[in-house]
Design an enzyme around this catalytic site. Sequence first.
Site, PDB file in Angstrom:
ATOM      1  CB  ILE A 187     -24.616  21.113 -12.798  1.00  0.00           C
ATOM      2  CG1 ILE A 187     -23.302  21.717 -13.307  1.00  0.00           C
ATOM      3  CG2 ILE A 187     -25.604  22.209 -12.388  1.00  0.00           C
ATOM      4  CD1 ILE A 187     -23.450  22.573 -14.551  1.00  0.00           C
ATOM      5  N   PRO A 188     -25.816  19.508  -9.775  1.00  0.00           N
ATOM      6  CG  PRO A 188     -25.751  19.939  -7.488  1.00  0.00           C
ATOM      7  CD  PRO A 188     -25.055  20.260  -8.788  1.00  0.00           C
ATOM      8  CB  CYS A 189     -30.478  19.632 -12.216  1.00  0.00           C
ATOM      9  SG  CYS A 189     -30.090  18.203 -13.227  1.00  0.00           S
ATOM     10  CG  HIS A 190     -29.496  14.875  -8.375  1.00  0.00           C
ATOM     11  ND1 HIS A 190     -28.314  15.262  -8.986  1.00  0.00           N
ATOM     12  CD2 HIS A 190     -29.179  14.542  -7.101  1.00  0.00           C
ATOM     13  CE1 HIS A 190     -27.323  15.154  -8.114  1.00  0.00           C
ATOM     14  NE2 HIS A 190     -27.821  14.721  -6.967  1.00  0.00           N
TER      15      HIS A 190
END
Length: 177
Positions: free
Chosen positions: A140-143
Site C-alpha cells: 500500500i504505497p504510502c511513500h
Amino acid sequence: MTTQNCIFQDEMNSPIGPLTILATDKGVCHIHFGSFDKSTASLNARLKKLGLKGEYVSCNDTLTEVKKQLNEYFNGERKYFDVAIDLHGTAFQQKVWNALMKIEYGETSSYKAVAEMIGSPKAVRAIGGANNQNPLPIIIPCHRVIGSNGNMVGYGGGLDKKEHLLMLEGSLAKLSS
C-alpha cells in the site's frame, strides 16, 4: 476483535534493510521495517492494536509469493502487487489505504489530494494519521504521498526509505524538476 491461531512470520533482506512480513490465513497483514528479533515487542503491540493474536510461526512457504513480488519490485520488475492481504483498521483507515493503492507507480499525490479522493477534503491531518498506521508499506504505497508543496514529509520507515522508494519508481526526479 479477530482471533487467530497463528501469525505466519518471515524476513527478507531488501535494499532498504531487513523487512519482517506477517500474515494470517487470509493474507499478508503487516510489513515491518527491521528484523523480527529486534522488533518483537513493537510487533506485539501493533498486532494487539489491530486485534490480532496468535503465536508466531516461522513460515517460509506461506510468505514465498509476497517475498518474490517484493524482490521483483526492488529489482524494478514489478509495479503492482497481487498478493492476498488481510487489512485491519478502522473504516476510515481502510478507505484511505484503498485510495493509496490507486496512486500509480512512479506518481505522487498530496495528503490534500487523497482527502479529496475519499470525499473528505478537510481530513488532511487524518489522512496523515491513517498513512502513518499503514500496515503494509510498499504494497500500500504510502511513500507516494508528499506534502502539498512537493516536499517529502513523514514516513514510518524514515525519510531515507521513502526517498529510496520514490527514486526506485522514478518519481523523485519528477519532484526535483
